[in-house]
Design an enzyme around this catalytic site. Structure first.
Site, PDB file in Angstrom:
ATOM      1  CG  ASP A  54      -0.399   0.228   2.517  1.00 19.30           C
ATOM      2  OD1 ASP A  54       0.815  -0.030   2.705  1.00 19.30           O
ATOM      3  OD2 ASP A  54      -1.134   0.666   3.425  1.00 19.30           O
TER       4      ASP A  54
ATOM      5  CG  PHE B 228       8.723  -0.208  -3.900  1.00 19.09           C
ATOM      6  CD1 PHE B 228       9.101  -0.567  -2.618  1.00 19.09           C
ATOM      7  CD2 PHE B 228       8.034  -1.142  -4.660  1.00 19.09           C
ATOM      8  CE1 PHE B 228       8.806  -1.822  -2.094  1.00 19.09           C
ATOM      9  CE2 PHE B 228       7.736  -2.401  -4.170  1.00 19.09           C
ATOM     10  CZ  PHE B 228       8.119  -2.741  -2.872  1.00 19.09           C
TER      11      PHE B 228
ATOM     12  CE1 TYR C 264       7.744   3.904   0.827  1.00 18.11           C
ATOM     13  CE2 TYR C 264       7.376   5.172  -1.188  1.00 18.11           C
ATOM     14  CZ  TYR C 264       8.086   4.217  -0.484  1.00 18.11           C
ATOM     15  OH  TYR C 264       9.142   3.570  -1.091  1.00 18.11           O
TER      16      TYR C 264
ATOM     17  CG  HIS D 219       9.143  -6.132   1.282  1.00 17.93           C
ATOM     18  ND1 HIS D 219       9.678  -4.932   1.676  1.00 17.93           N
ATOM     19  CD2 HIS D 219       8.006  -5.837   0.595  1.00 17.93           C
ATOM     20  CE1 HIS D 219       8.899  -3.955   1.243  1.00 17.93           C
ATOM     21  NE2 HIS D 219       7.891  -4.465   0.578  1.00 17.93           N
TER      22      HIS D 219
END
Length: 229
Positions: free
Chosen positions: A65, A78, A67, A186
């Site tokens: 989701d 990202f 920031y 991740h």
């Protein structure tokens, strides 16, 4: 119905925009944006789709989701706007990019040049309340973004880069006879040392693209990004 995405994604996702779950999601978002600070700004919610049309998608990098801190989210997983400090996960992505392809980290986190080459930087959930990670999970976004992944899988010729368990769960929607999956831990500081570093996703994605008959991505980001929308 008002056009939401100004390219071929609109037709691909039309049934989703007309579904009952999306009407509930729309009502929820109207309430959230009216009474809370929500990221990204409303006109950037579909930015990933706007910058990477359906027929041009070569690679999907799936995030969870947006920031949730000020001035960061602008609709791409990202990525952050120019002038914003590069977040820790993206710093680790840059470290792996340098280890993989030798490109030194740039001093910004704006990934528009990837998007314009066919890298769909998609979050599973497209909005978030300020300061509250995952606050818009389970409201309907997952159904829409799953539909996008399924449509790309059916089209074929796509490399899906899945970082972390949440992204890896989307592999059930991907036909690996027509597409390729590259998965690892991740890039978050909490997990990057457990298999993200050393995974070489960028060179592997380009090799997979060439195997699928597609041209590779130039992963080297410009030092001075183009900020024109």
């Amino acid at each position: 119905m008002k056009v939401l995405i100004h390219n071929d994604w609109q037709q691909v996702l039309e049934k989703q925009f007309e579904a009952p779950y999306y009407a509930k999601l729309h009502a929820f978002l109207k309430e959230e944006y009216s009474h809370h600070t929500v990221y990204p700004e409303m006109h950037h919610i579909f930015q990933a789709f706007e910058w990477t049309p359906f027929d041009q998608v070569k690679v999907v990098i799936l995030g969870q989701d947006p920031y949730h801190n000020p001035h960061q989210a602008h609709g791409l997983s990202f990525s952050v706007l120019p002038g914003v400090q590069v977040p820790p996960s993206l710093q680790n992505i840059y470290k792996e990019l340098q280890a993989d392809l030798g490109y030194p980290p740039v001093h910004h986190g704006y990934l528009k040049s990837w998007a314009q080459q066919g890298v769909l930087l998609l979050n599973s959930v497209l909005t978030v309340r300020a300061g509250a990670a995952f606050s818009h999970a389970g409201k309907g976004w997952e159904e829409l973004t799953d539909a996008a992944i399924k449509a790309l899988s059916e089209r074929g010729g796509v490399v899906f880069i899945l970082w972390g368990n949440a992204a890896k769960r989307k592999s059930v929607f991907i036909d690996t006879t027509r597409n390729r999956i590259i998965s690892s831990a991740h890039p978050s500081p909490l997990s990057a040392n457990r298999g993200f570093f050393g995974s070489r996703p960028f060179s592997r994605a380009n090799a997979a693209l060439q195997e699928l008959g597609e041209s590779p991505i130039n992963w080297q980001l410009p030092e001075h990004p183009d900020t024109d929308d």
